[in-house]
Structures are given as structure tokens and as C-alpha cells.
Motif scaffolding. Structure first.
Motif, mmCIF file in Angstrom:
data_model
loop_
_atom_site.group_PDB
_atom_site.id
_atom_site.type_symbol
_atom_site.label_atom_id
_atom_site.label_comp_id
_atom_site.label_asym_id
_atom_site.label_seq_id
_atom_site.Cartn_x
_atom_site.Cartn_y
_atom_site.Cartn_z
ATOM 1 N N ARG A 27 7.771 3.970 -4.839
ATOM 2 C CA ARG A 27 6.864 4.225 -3.713
ATOM 3 C C ARG A 27 5.751 3.183 -3.683
ATOM 4 N NH1 ARG A 27 7.512 5.875 0.812
ATOM 5 N NH2 ARG A 27 8.296 7.941 0.297
ATOM 6 N N PHE A 28 5.173 2.939 -4.844
ATOM 7 C CA PHE A 28 4.043 2.006 -4.921
ATOM 8 C C PHE A 28 4.490 0.568 -4.644
ATOM 9 C CE2 PHE A 28 1.158 -0.648 -7.672
ATOM 10 C CZ PHE A 28 0.053 -0.548 -6.846
ATOM 11 N N VAL A 29 5.624 0.188 -5.205
ATOM 12 C CA VAL A 29 6.051 -1.216 -5.114
ATOM 13 C C VAL A 29 6.850 -1.497 -3.838
ATOM 14 C CG1 VAL A 29 7.417 -3.033 -6.224
ATOM 15 C CG2 VAL A 29 6.012 -1.510 -7.616
ATOM 16 N N ASN A 30 7.799 -0.628 -3.529
ATOM 17 C CA ASN A 30 8.731 -0.903 -2.421
ATOM 18 C C ASN A 30 8.532 -0.011 -1.199
ATOM 19 O OD1 ASN A 30 10.034 -2.712 -4.078
ATOM 20 N ND2 ASN A 30 11.716 -1.329 -4.610
ATOM 21 N N HIS A 31 7.621 0.967 -1.303
ATOM 22 C CA HIS A 31 7.425 1.956 -0.225
ATOM 23 C C HIS A 31 8.713 2.714 0.076
ATOM 24 C CE1 HIS A 31 3.674 -0.136 0.201
ATOM 25 N NE2 HIS A 31 4.324 -1.256 0.404
ATOM 26 N N THR A 32 9.460 3.018 -0.971
ATOM 27 C CA THR A 32 10.713 3.757 -0.781
ATOM 28 C C THR A 32 10.749 4.971 -1.706
ATOM 29 O OG1 THR A 32 11.849 2.379 -2.405
ATOM 30 C CG2 THR A 32 12.082 1.753 -0.088
ATOM 31 N N LYS A 48 4.281 -6.464 -8.828
ATOM 32 C CA LYS A 48 3.543 -6.390 -7.558
ATOM 33 C C LYS A 48 2.222 -7.128 -7.738
ATOM 34 C CE LYS A 48 1.608 -2.976 -4.340
ATOM 35 N NZ LYS A 48 2.335 -2.433 -3.189
ATOM 36 N N VAL A 49 1.832 -7.878 -6.723
ATOM 37 C CA VAL A 49 0.541 -8.563 -6.797
ATOM 38 C C VAL A 49 -0.445 -7.822 -5.897
ATOM 39 C CG1 VAL A 49 -0.724 -10.715 -6.387
ATOM 40 C CG2 VAL A 49 1.617 -10.803 -7.269
ATOM 41 N N VAL A 158 -0.514 8.031 -3.948
ATOM 42 C CA VAL A 158 0.203 7.143 -4.884
ATOM 43 C C VAL A 158 -0.559 5.825 -5.069
ATOM 44 C CG1 VAL A 158 2.327 5.846 -5.321
ATOM 45 C CG2 VAL A 158 2.454 8.198 -4.469
ATOM 46 N N ASP A 159 -0.923 5.186 -3.963
ATOM 47 C CA ASP A 159 -1.680 3.934 -4.084
ATOM 48 C C ASP A 159 -3.000 4.173 -4.826
ATOM 49 O OD1 ASP A 159 0.297 2.718 -2.703
ATOM 50 O OD2 ASP A 159 -0.891 2.254 -0.912
#
Ligand code: GDP
Length: 174
Positions: A27-32, A48-49, A158-159
Motif C-alpha cells: 500500500r505504501f510503496v505501490n498503492h496496491t 521508495k524515495v 498508512v502513509d
């Protein structure tokens, strides 16, 4: 330069199997989000940057890739980590009971000044919820961690959870 960054931070995610660790990362990295992640077993880390106050921080986010099932997480997993996310499932009391065991492992394996955050996941399943916020807060206090409740499914908080941890690490780097 696209790949230039000021810091490289290693963050690991631990907690019982099934609490949603891989989905939080996805979720955080790919929004999936995925209900069936069997195929991702073996993935070791995501990157992730992100930017904080004009500084670019490259995150290396480590997933247990199924190792936690047998409580056999290798020492190298903890080595050099700046932050630890201990995750439990709000609908599963035992996963909270095990948080202290996970914390003991962090204390043994990780650097002494590692930053820890406790995440109660599956916030969307309000009907099945069995762990109250106060109880979880107490555990968080006991292990010296911040506490936040998330849903990898709806992406709620999450973010925010990752940002809280990263900001805490970032402050220490100064
Ligand atoms: P891991 O074993 O800790 O990495 O957990 P997974 O990410 O594989 O998730 C385990 C199961 O819980 C999967 O069926 C997910 O679809 C489900 N799951 C994960 N996060 C959530 C969430 O926030 N809400 C709901 N309803 N289900 C979730």
C-alpha cells in the motif's frame, strides 16, 4: 539526478503471520492491495524515495517474506536497521499478545537506538475488532514505541504511520 538521495534508511516490518505486513508495504510503496500474496513470498525488500524538508530519503523496506511463520527471522534481517515496524491485527488478540515477544527479538538483534512504531492493522474490520485502542497504547508504551491504527485495505493512516517513524529516525540523524 533521479537516484540521488541524502540518506538511505533501512526499515524492517515484523509481527505475526497474517497481520498484513506485506499489504502495508504494498500500500505504501505501490498503492496496491492483494488478498492472495502467496506469489510474493520471497520478495526481500521494496524501495521508495520520500522527501522531508528538502532532503531525499531512500527507504529500503524489508519484508519477512514468510520467515516469521516459524519464528526464524535471520539476524541479517535486523542488522543495520534504522526503524522497526511491529505490526499486529486489531481483530486478533494473540497477535497483540505476541508483540512483546517481537520486541524482545528487536532488543536482542537490532541496534540499541533503533526507532520502533507499533501498528494495529485491519482498522476497516470494525465489526470483528477485539483489541481496544487503550490496550494497544499500553503495549506501545511498555515497548517505548509510538502507536497508530491503519488499514492496508482502505489505506487509512498508512502513509501517516510510515511518516511518523521516518520523521523520528530523521530527527536522530541531525
Ligand atoms: P502478512 O502475512 O503479515 O504479510 O499479511 P498479508 O499482507 O499477507 O495479509 C494477510 C491477510 O490479511 C490477507 O488476506 C490480506 O488480504 C488481509 N489484510 C491485510 N491487511 C488488511 C487490512 O487492512 N484490512 C483487511 N480487511 N484485510 C487485510
Amino acid at each position: 539526478m533521479i537516484d540521488s538521495f541524502n540518506y538511505l534508511l533501512k526499515v524492517i516490518v515484523i509481527g505475526d503471520s497474517g497481520v498484513g505486513k506485506t499489504n502495508l508495504l504494498l500500500r505504501f510503496v505501490n498503492h496496491t492491495f492483494s488478498n492472495d500474496l502467496k506469489s510474493t513470498i520471497g520478495v526481500q525488500f521494496f524501495t521508495k524515495v520520500i522527501s522531508i524538508k528538502n532532503e531525499h530519503i531512500k527507504l529500503q523496506l524489508w519484508d519477512t517474506a514468510g520467515q516469521e511463520r516459524y519464528r526464524s527471522i535471520s539476524n541479517s534481517y535486523y542488522k543495520g536497521s534504522h526503524g522497526v515496524i511491529i505490526c499486529f491485527d486489531l481483530t486478533h488478540q494473540e497477535s497483540l499478545d505476541n508483540v512483546v515477544k517481537w520486541y524482545e527479538e528487536v532488543k536482542q538483534q537490532a541496534d540499541f537506538n533503533v526507532k520502533i512504531i507499533l501498528i494495529g492493522n485491519k482498522l476497516d474490520l470494525s465489526q470483528q475488532r477485539v483489541v481496544g485502542s487503550d490496550t494497544a497504547q499500553q503495549v506501545a508504551k511498555q515497548i517505548g514505541a509510538g502507536y497508530i491504527e491503519t488499514s492496508a485495505l482502505t489505506s487509512q493512516n498508512v502513509d501517516k504511520a510510515f511518516e511518523l517513524l521516518i520523521q523520528e529516525i530523521h530527527m536522530q540523524l541531525k
